[in-house]
Design a protein around this motif. Structure first.
Motif, PDB file in Angstrom:
ATOM      1  N   THR A  42       0.845  -1.197   0.000  1.00 25.04           N
ATOM      2  CA  THR A  42       0.000   0.000   0.000  1.00 25.04           C
ATOM      3  C   THR A  42       0.881   1.248   0.000  1.00 25.04           C
ATOM      4  O   THR A  42       2.071   1.181   0.313  1.00 25.04           O
ATOM      5  N   GLU A  43       0.269   2.368  -0.332  1.00 22.44           N
ATOM      6  CA  GLU A  43       0.954   3.643  -0.222  1.00 22.44           C
ATOM      7  C   GLU A  43      -0.004   4.656   0.362  1.00 22.44           C
ATOM      8  O   GLU A  43      -1.183   4.664   0.027  1.00 22.44           O
ATOM      9  N   ALA A  44       0.502   5.549   1.223  1.00 19.19           N
ATOM     10  CA  ALA A  44      -0.331   6.571   1.855  1.00 19.19           C
ATOM     11  C   ALA A  44      -0.104   7.917   1.192  1.00 19.19           C
ATOM     12  O   ALA A  44       1.009   8.248   0.799  1.00 19.19           O
ATOM     13  N   TYR A  45      -1.203   8.672   1.055  1.00 18.10           N
ATOM     14  CA  TYR A  45      -1.127  10.043   0.542  1.00 18.10           C
ATOM     15  C   TYR A  45      -1.896  10.949   1.491  1.00 18.10           C
ATOM     16  O   TYR A  45      -3.047  10.671   1.802  1.00 18.10           O
ATOM     17  N   SER A  46      -1.246  11.987   1.958  1.00 17.54           N
ATOM     18  CA  SER A  46      -1.868  12.864   2.929  1.00 17.54           C
ATOM     19  C   SER A  46      -2.119  14.255   2.347  1.00 17.54           C
ATOM     20  O   SER A  46      -1.356  14.727   1.518  1.00 17.54           O
ATOM     21  N   HIS A  47      -3.208  14.871   2.803  1.00 14.70           N
ATOM     22  CA  HIS A  47      -3.500  16.230   2.346  1.00 14.70           C
ATOM     23  C   HIS A  47      -2.504  17.213   2.946  1.00 14.70           C
ATOM     24  O   HIS A  47      -2.380  18.336   2.486  1.00 14.70           O
ATOM     25  N   HIS A  56      -1.198  16.139  -7.782  1.00 14.83           N
ATOM     26  CA  HIS A  56      -2.147  15.224  -8.414  1.00 14.83           C
ATOM     27  C   HIS A  56      -3.515  15.877  -8.534  1.00 14.83           C
ATOM     28  O   HIS A  56      -4.169  15.799  -9.563  1.00 14.83           O
ATOM     29  N   LEU A  57      -3.948  16.527  -7.458  1.00 14.51           N
ATOM     30  CA  LEU A  57      -5.254  17.175  -7.464  1.00 14.51           C
ATOM     31  C   LEU A  57      -5.287  18.318  -8.467  1.00 14.51           C
ATOM     32  O   LEU A  57      -6.321  18.600  -9.058  1.00 14.51           O
ATOM     33  N   LYS A  58      -4.155  18.956  -8.630  1.00 19.01           N
ATOM     34  CA  LYS A  58      -4.083  20.055  -9.570  1.00 19.01           C
ATOM     35  C   LYS A  58      -4.207  19.520 -10.998  1.00 19.01           C
ATOM     36  O   LYS A  58      -4.857  20.119 -11.852  1.00 19.01           O
ATOM     37  N   ARG A  59      -3.587  18.394 -11.232  1.00 20.35           N
ATOM     38  CA  ARG A  59      -3.581  17.820 -12.566  1.00 20.35           C
ATOM     39  C   ARG A  59      -4.949  17.255 -12.933  1.00 20.35           C
ATOM     40  O   ARG A  59      -5.421  17.447 -14.042  1.00 20.35           O
ATOM     41  N   LEU A  60      -5.550  16.520 -11.998  1.00 23.71           N
ATOM     42  CA  LEU A  60      -6.869  15.945 -12.248  1.00 23.71           C
ATOM     43  C   LEU A  60      -7.880  16.653 -11.353  1.00 23.71           C
ATOM     44  O   LEU A  60      -8.126  16.224 -10.233  1.00 23.71           O
ATOM     45  N   SER A  61      -8.458  17.731 -11.854  1.00 22.36           N
ATOM     46  CA  SER A  61      -9.363  18.504 -11.015  1.00 22.36           C
ATOM     47  C   SER A  61     -10.565  17.669 -10.600  1.00 22.36           C
ATOM     48  O   SER A  61     -11.158  17.894  -9.561  1.00 22.36           O
ATOM     49  N   SER A  62     -10.935  16.678 -11.428  1.00 21.09           N
ATOM     50  CA  SER A  62     -12.073  15.836 -11.069  1.00 21.09           C
ATOM     51  C   SER A  62     -11.776  15.018  -9.820  1.00 21.09           C
ATOM     52  O   SER A  62     -12.674  14.605  -9.109  1.00 21.09           O
ATOM     53  N   ALA A  63     -10.495  14.796  -9.551  1.00 24.08           N
ATOM     54  CA  ALA A  63     -10.134  13.959  -8.414  1.00 24.08           C
ATOM     55  C   ALA A  63     -10.459  14.631  -7.090  1.00 24.08           C
ATOM     56  O   ALA A  63     -10.810  13.955  -6.130  1.00 24.08           O
ATOM     57  N   SER A  64     -10.329  15.950  -7.041  1.00 27.87           N
ATOM     58  CA  SER A  64     -10.486  16.607  -5.751  1.00 27.87           C
ATOM     59  C   SER A  64     -11.891  16.379  -5.202  1.00 27.87           C
ATOM     60  O   SER A  64     -12.083  16.201  -4.009  1.00 27.87           O
ATOM     61  N   GLN A  65     -12.880  16.357  -6.092  1.00 28.47           N
ATOM     62  CA  GLN A  65     -14.250  16.132  -5.638  1.00 28.47           C
ATOM     63  C   GLN A  65     -14.382  14.747  -5.004  1.00 28.47           C
ATOM     64  O   GLN A  65     -14.891  14.600  -3.897  1.00 28.47           O
ATOM     65  N   ALA A  66     -13.892  13.737  -5.719  1.00 25.32           N
ATOM     66  CA  ALA A  66     -14.032  12.362  -5.231  1.00 25.32           C
ATOM     67  C   ALA A  66     -13.283  12.158  -3.918  1.00 25.32           C
ATOM     68  O   ALA A  66     -13.750  11.451  -3.033  1.00 25.32           O
ATOM     69  N   LEU A  67     -12.133  12.802  -3.798  1.00 25.91           N
ATOM     70  CA  LEU A  67     -11.319  12.573  -2.599  1.00 25.91           C
ATOM     71  C   LEU A  67     -11.820  13.339  -1.391  1.00 25.91           C
ATOM     72  O   LEU A  67     -11.399  13.074  -0.276  1.00 25.91           O
ATOM     73  N   ASP A  94     -13.805  16.416   3.289  1.00 30.00           N
ATOM     74  CA  ASP A  94     -12.990  17.593   2.994  1.00 30.00           C
ATOM     75  C   ASP A  94     -11.508  17.411   3.270  1.00 30.00           C
ATOM     76  O   ASP A  94     -10.714  18.290   3.001  1.00 30.00           O
ATOM     77  N   LYS A  95     -11.124  16.242   3.806  1.00 28.96           N
ATOM     78  CA  LYS A  95      -9.704  15.923   3.905  1.00 28.96           C
ATOM     79  C   LYS A  95      -9.393  14.949   2.777  1.00 28.96           C
ATOM     80  O   LYS A  95     -10.031  13.911   2.653  1.00 28.96           O
ATOM     81  N   THR A  96      -8.417  15.283   1.965  1.00 32.09           N
ATOM     82  CA  THR A  96      -8.194  14.496   0.742  1.00 32.09           C
ATOM     83  C   THR A  96      -7.210  13.349   0.936  1.00 32.09           C
ATOM     84  O   THR A  96      -6.567  12.927  -0.012  1.00 32.09           O
ATOM     85  N   ASP A  97      -7.081  12.867   2.154  1.00 33.16           N
ATOM     86  CA  ASP A  97      -6.181  11.737   2.379  1.00 33.16           C
ATOM     87  C   ASP A  97      -6.659  10.509   1.616  1.00 33.16           C
ATOM     88  O   ASP A  97      -7.848  10.293   1.425  1.00 33.16           O
ATOM     89  N   THR A  98      -5.702   9.674   1.198  1.00 30.47           N
ATOM     90  CA  THR A  98      -6.070   8.456   0.485  1.00 30.47           C
ATOM     91  C   THR A  98      -4.979   7.412   0.640  1.00 30.47           C
ATOM     92  O   THR A  98      -3.834   7.719   0.964  1.00 30.47           O
ATOM     93  N   VAL A  99      -5.373   6.164   0.430  1.00 33.05           N
ATOM     94  CA  VAL A  99      -4.416   5.065   0.441  1.00 33.05           C
ATOM     95  C   VAL A  99      -4.518   4.345  -0.894  1.00 33.05           C
ATOM     96  O   VAL A  99      -5.612   4.009  -1.345  1.00 33.05           O
ATOM     97  N   LEU A 100      -3.380   4.139  -1.539  1.00 38.81           N
ATOM     98  CA  LEU A 100      -3.329   3.435  -2.811  1.00 38.81           C
ATOM     99  C   LEU A 100      -2.995   1.968  -2.562  1.00 38.81           C
ATOM    100  O   LEU A 100      -2.046   1.663  -1.853  1.00 38.81           O
TER     101      LEU A 100
END
Length: 194
Positions: A42-47, A56-67, A94-100
């Motif tokens: 796994t990999e962790a990504y923190s806001h 990443h959020l800047k590149r895929l603006s659609s992602a910010s909504q989902a996250l 509203d916190k865009t943390d995610t785990v891949l």
DNA sequence: GCATTGATCCTCT
DNA sequence: GAGGATCAATGCC
């Protein structure tokens, strides 16, 4: 088998969630076909303090909504327009943390996964990478927003406890573009198979 | 409009 | 272990 509760995903530290996901099992049930396996990387990504995620959020603006959805939902997106990657939203709304989820050990529905990946694929490469495991499980970006309490896609605790000694932490992969500060964070977690 | 770029995989040495 | 595939979204003319 018991699904991980929503509270599991809503803790504030994505690295902790990423560690705890190791040894858990992920399943998908599509067209009556059950496929799944044991999470081994796994990999962790923190806001916060993670430049790679903001880029990443800047590149895929659609992602910010989902996250921004609260923890416990699936978030899938395409990279290189050819591979789909499977993430899990964590933390509160509203916190865009995610785990891949980077890699799993295929256990259930091997024949289905082999068919979805193509028969020329070697069995040991069925799910040995983030793009491969989504293909093996039949996941597409349309599954974004799927609740992990659903019967379509979920993660279960199989009662296995992982000693800290078997978890290897290292730098995340493929993020050099985000600068050394983000690329150097040891937020990649692998389960050492013994 | 057009050039740039990626949270990658596969094939062939 | 290295390089090509391959294309939409983004950002800058």
């Amino acid at each position: 088998m018991r699904k991980l509760p929503p509270e599991f995903y809503r803790r504030s530290d994505p690295t902790r969630i990423a560690r705890d996901l190791l040894g858990k099992h992920v399943f998908s049930l599509l067209d009556g076909q059950l496929t799944g396996g044991r999470i081994i990387e796994t990999e962790a990504y923190s806001h916060h303090g993670d430049n790679s995620l903001t880029m990443h959020l800047k590149r895929l603006s659609s992602a910010s909504q989902a996250l921004r959805e609260p923890g416990g939902q699936a978030y899938l997106y395409k990279v290189y327009q050819r591979h789909t990657l499977f993430n899990i939203c964590t933390n509160e709304a509203d916190k865009t943390d995610t785990v891949l989820i980077r890699a799993i050990e295929p256990l259930v529905g091997l024949d289905v996964m082999q068919e979805r990946r193509g028969n020329s694929i070697k069995p040991n490469r069925l799910t040995a990478g983030p793009g491969m495991l989504t293909q093996a499980l039949g996941l597409t970006p349309e599954f974004t927003g799927t609740d992990l309490q659903s019967d379509l896609l979920w993660i279960a605790d199989q009662g296995e406890t992982i000693p800290e000694a078997r978890i290897i932490a290292g730098p995340r992969i493929g993020l050099d573009y985000a600068g050394p500060a983000a690329a150097g964070l040891p937020w990649n977690f692998q389960l050492h198979h013994l």
